[in-house]
Scaffold this active site. Structure first.
Site, PDB file in Angstrom:
ATOM      1  N   GLN A 168       0.813  -1.215   0.000  1.00  0.00           N
ATOM      2  CA  GLN A 168       0.000   0.000   0.000  1.00  0.00           C
ATOM      3  C   GLN A 168       0.843   1.260   0.000  1.00  0.00           C
ATOM      4  OE1 GLN A 168       0.105  -2.539   2.298  1.00  0.00           O
ATOM      5  NE2 GLN A 168      -1.772  -2.513   3.515  1.00  0.00           N
ATOM      6  N   ASP A 252       0.354 -10.744   3.602  1.00  0.00           N
ATOM      7  CA  ASP A 252       1.409 -10.849   4.606  1.00  0.00           C
ATOM      8  C   ASP A 252       1.713 -12.312   4.930  1.00  0.00           C
ATOM      9  OD1 ASP A 252       1.597  -8.072   4.804  1.00  0.00           O
ATOM     10  OD2 ASP A 252       0.017  -7.981   6.303  1.00  0.00           O
TER      11      ASP A 252
END
Length: 293
Positions: A168, A252
């Site tokens: 991001q 993740d």
């Protein structure tokens, strides 16, 4: 092998919208956007890229060493990480800020809208890479802008191989900065949307980016991922999830598997296979740190 995770620690407030964003947002009225979403489901989770990756590494049995900054409200989070066996020596604390906060809204198609307050993360650059701590592998994951720039340079200068995972944070950097990141990294990991943005901003194709590093991984959600290594592109098939509950933290989890495999000396394709398995496991549970292996 101790793995350094440069990235954010955050609290995630996760909300569930039972409709579809596409049915509420009118493309012809984006210039006067005014929408409200009823979110009957809401919960608070431990999150942030560094925390989620550290959790995944500990699930896999690898040593995780986050390099991050938290605020004056993080004692419960630090205690949790310590209970998981995570090395918290290099997590700094600032008394004047809250820990970073992410407000994540997910619709019925698993699309997400995220609002992020950086808080203490804005001071993450004050933590320097611990070059004398036996670190042999690292990742530069989304964090404060200055922290990502400085930690990547510090890792490069110390000769520590690292994965560049802009995530991001990618929109914070211009083409020159992104090309510099790639030039210092050993591997690059992005999703397909980020891969397109990375190509557009650097002016380099994915194959050209891959040619500058040891490997490039582009994740494709349930379709698996594309691996660029040794001059070839390989599609690594996705893994069917037992249930699709919450995509928060799937990327993740994939990166934790990637780091675990790299620390074992695996091929990038084998790392990606484990990443797809871990992502499919994670999506079947809520939050970024509640799945078990």
């Amino acid at each position: 092998m101790s793995i350094l995770i440069c990235g954010s620690l955050a609290f995630d407030t996760i909300m569930t919208f039972e409709g579809r964003f596409a049915e509420q947002i009118l493309p012809s009225r984006l210039h006067i956007l005014n929408v409200s979403f009823l979110v009957p489901g809401m919960r608070r989770e431990f999150g942030g890229c560094a925390g989620n990756i550290a959790y995944g590494l500990r699930q896999l049995g690898s040593d995780a060493v986050p390099l991050a900054m938290v605020g004056n409200d993080a004692q419960d989070y630090l205690s949790r990480l310590q209970g998981l066996g995570v090395d918290t020596r290099f997590i700094g604390t600032t008394a004047d800020n809250y820990t970073a906060q992410a407000m994540i809204m997910t619709d019925r198609d698993n699309n997400q809208i995220t609002e992020f307050h950086p808080g203490a993360m804005s001071q993450a650059h004050e933590n320097r890479v611990p070059v004398d701590a036996g670190i042999r592998l690292a990742i530069v994951a989304p964090d404060g802008r200055d922290a990502m720039l400085e930690h990547a340079q510090q890792l490069h200068d110390a000769g520590i191989p690292f994965v560049f995972d802009p995530g991001q944070g990618l929109p914070m950097f211009n083409g020159d900065e992104l090309r510099h990141f790639v030039s210092m990294a050993s591997w690059v990991a992005v999703n397909d949307y980020e891969g397109k943005m990375l190509s557009d901003r650097t002016g380099l194709s994915l194959s050209e980016i891959a040619g500058q590093v040891q490997g490039l991984v582009v994740t494709l959600a349930e379709h698996g991922c594309d691996v660029y290594a040794e001059g070839r592109q390989t599609r690594v098939a996705g893994v069917s999830a037992s249930a699709v509950v919450d995509p928060t933290g799937c990327g993740d989890a994939f990166r934790a598997a990637l780091l675990h495999g790299l620390s074992q000396g695996w091929s990038l394709e084998r790392c990606a296979e484990l990443g797809n398995r871990l992502g499919a496991t994670k999506i079947a549970s809520r939050g970024g740190q509640n799945y078990t292996l």
